[in-house]
Design a protein around this motif. Structure first.
Motif, mmCIF file in Angstrom:
data_model
loop_
_atom_site.group_PDB
_atom_site.id
_atom_site.type_symbol
_atom_site.label_atom_id
_atom_site.label_comp_id
_atom_site.label_asym_id
_atom_site.label_seq_id
_atom_site.Cartn_x
_atom_site.Cartn_y
_atom_site.Cartn_z
ATOM 1 N N UNK A 80 0.825 -1.215 0.000
ATOM 2 C CA UNK A 80 0.000 0.000 0.000
ATOM 3 C C UNK A 80 0.854 1.257 0.000
ATOM 4 N N UNK A 81 1.927 1.254 0.804
ATOM 5 C CA UNK A 81 2.719 2.476 1.012
ATOM 6 C C UNK A 81 3.806 2.683 -0.033
ATOM 7 N N UNK A 82 3.993 1.732 -0.943
ATOM 8 C CA UNK A 82 5.135 1.793 -1.854
ATOM 9 C C UNK A 82 4.897 2.758 -3.032
ATOM 10 N N UNK A 83 5.893 3.611 -3.291
ATOM 11 C CA UNK A 83 5.738 4.642 -4.330
ATOM 12 C C UNK A 83 5.651 4.029 -5.734
ATOM 13 N N UNK A 84 6.441 2.980 -5.986
ATOM 14 C CA UNK A 84 6.419 2.326 -7.304
ATOM 15 C C UNK A 84 5.030 1.739 -7.598
ATOM 16 N N UNK A 85 4.425 1.178 -6.566
ATOM 17 C CA UNK A 85 3.067 0.617 -6.703
ATOM 18 C C UNK A 85 2.067 1.746 -6.952
ATOM 19 N N UNK A 86 2.200 2.807 -6.186
ATOM 20 C CA UNK A 86 1.242 3.914 -6.326
ATOM 21 C C UNK A 86 1.318 4.516 -7.727
ATOM 22 N N UNK A 87 2.530 4.579 -8.260
ATOM 23 C CA UNK A 87 2.748 5.189 -9.574
ATOM 24 C C UNK A 87 2.285 4.289 -10.725
ATOM 25 N N UNK A 88 2.538 2.984 -10.597
ATOM 26 C CA UNK A 88 2.327 2.077 -11.730
ATOM 27 C C UNK A 88 1.142 1.130 -11.612
#
Ligand code: FAD
Length: 279
Positions: A80-88
């Motif tokens: 949930x908190x990961x920037x790569x996940x949030x972006x992609x």
């Protein structure tokens, strides 16, 4: 309820875990948020647990060779908190926010969830829609299993007894890819009565997967084909909803909370809402 007595070993490397797994019949323990409740209910009675929760090589999220690689021991909260996940992969971010409660999200792992293959779990729909590959290792070597070949039945997967999931790899989505995850959740556990994950690519290809509705999560190829090459307008969405669930080789589930007919109805409702959200 208490569990049967069991022996416990904490592994600090994957090799150590595999060695322990080969030495006697046992079960891997990751977050423990599915295994321990099953043991307390005596649905599972392993006499040996191999704790993999502190293995550092099973943690983290990176971009490697065109894939977003989520290591199996990464918790729902870390995804949930990961920037790569949030972006992609914004639907992974969304799904991670609706799994259970804070305690479950802080301890439970994506690898544990996939291996457990609860028919109402969220991640199975997400990995199916994202064309993920699941990397596994045993003392005999390693292999990669396409998510579409991974779920084989109620709480069953293509994993062999002695295999450990190391990572989930998702092709980095092309710019302009849109993703949505929506679920109708059980009010107590927050498990999915029906969850619908969609990945819509810029070339018009649409991946659609359901969890909760049937004995295991599945890709809805009939609905996908109804949308092939079409703009996502009202008529295309209606055609996809009409085609949805047809010709599926899965049994739809019913229980005291939601009948099989109700789950199928909900699946179509959530497909429509999710496609509209993609638009
Ligand atoms: C109250 C409650 C509410 C919940 N709500 C939801 C929800 O809304 N949505 C949802 O999706 N889930 C939900 N869950 C389940 C939760 O997400 C679990 O954390 C998850 O299903 C299992 O992950 P774990 O790391 O806890 O695995 P464990 O419980 O440790 O293990 C589960 C199984 O996977 C095996 N295993 C673990 N790791 C690996 C590995 N790397 N390779 C091979 N096998 C492995 C274990 O041997 C075991 O058989 C809920 C659980 C609880 C208790």
């Amino acid at each position: 309820m208490v569990t049967v007595d069991f022996d416990y070993k904490k592994a600090s490397t994957v090799e150590e875990a595999l060695e322990a797994l080969a030495s006697r019949e046992g079960k891997l323990l990751a977050g423990g948020y599915s295994l321990i409740p099953s043991m307390k209910l005596r649905l599972s009675q392993p006499e040996f647990l191999i704790d993999i929760s502190s293995i550092s090589s099973l943690k983290g999220i990176q971009e490697e060779n065109g894939y977003i690689v989520i290591r199996a021991g990464t918790t729902h909260a870390e995804i949930h908190d990961n920037a790569l996940i949030q972006e992609n992969l914004s639907f992974f971010h969304k799904a991670a926010s609706v799994i259970g409660d804070v305690q479950v999200r802080n301890r439970g792992t994506i690898g544990g969830s996939l291996a457990h293959a609860d028919p109402a779990a969220d991640w199975p729909a997400l990995v199916l829609a994202a064309d993920a590959v699941i990397d596994v290792v045993s003392r005999n070597g390693s292999r990669s299993i396409n998510a579409t070949d991974f779920f084989t039945g109620l709480f069953s997967t293509a994993l062999e007894e002695n295999e450990l999931i190391t990572a989930i790899r998702i092709p980095v989505p092309a710019e302009g890819t849109r993703t949505v995850y929506m679920k109708y959740e059980h009010p107590a556990s927050r498990f999915a009565i029906v969850g619908c994950a969609i990945m819509r690519f810029p070339d018009g290809k649409t991946n659609i997967a359901f969890t909760g509705a049937a004995e295991y999560a599945f890709r809805d190829t009939a609905a996908e084909q109804a949308l092939a090459g079409k703009a996502l307008d009202g008529a295309a969405i209606e055609a996809a909803v009409n085609a949805a669930l047809q010709g599926q080789d899965v049994s739809f589930m019913g229980d005291y909370y939601a009948s099989a007919e109700y789950r199928q109805h909900l699946a179509k409702v959530y497909l429509k809402r999710a496609l509209e959200a993609v638009v």
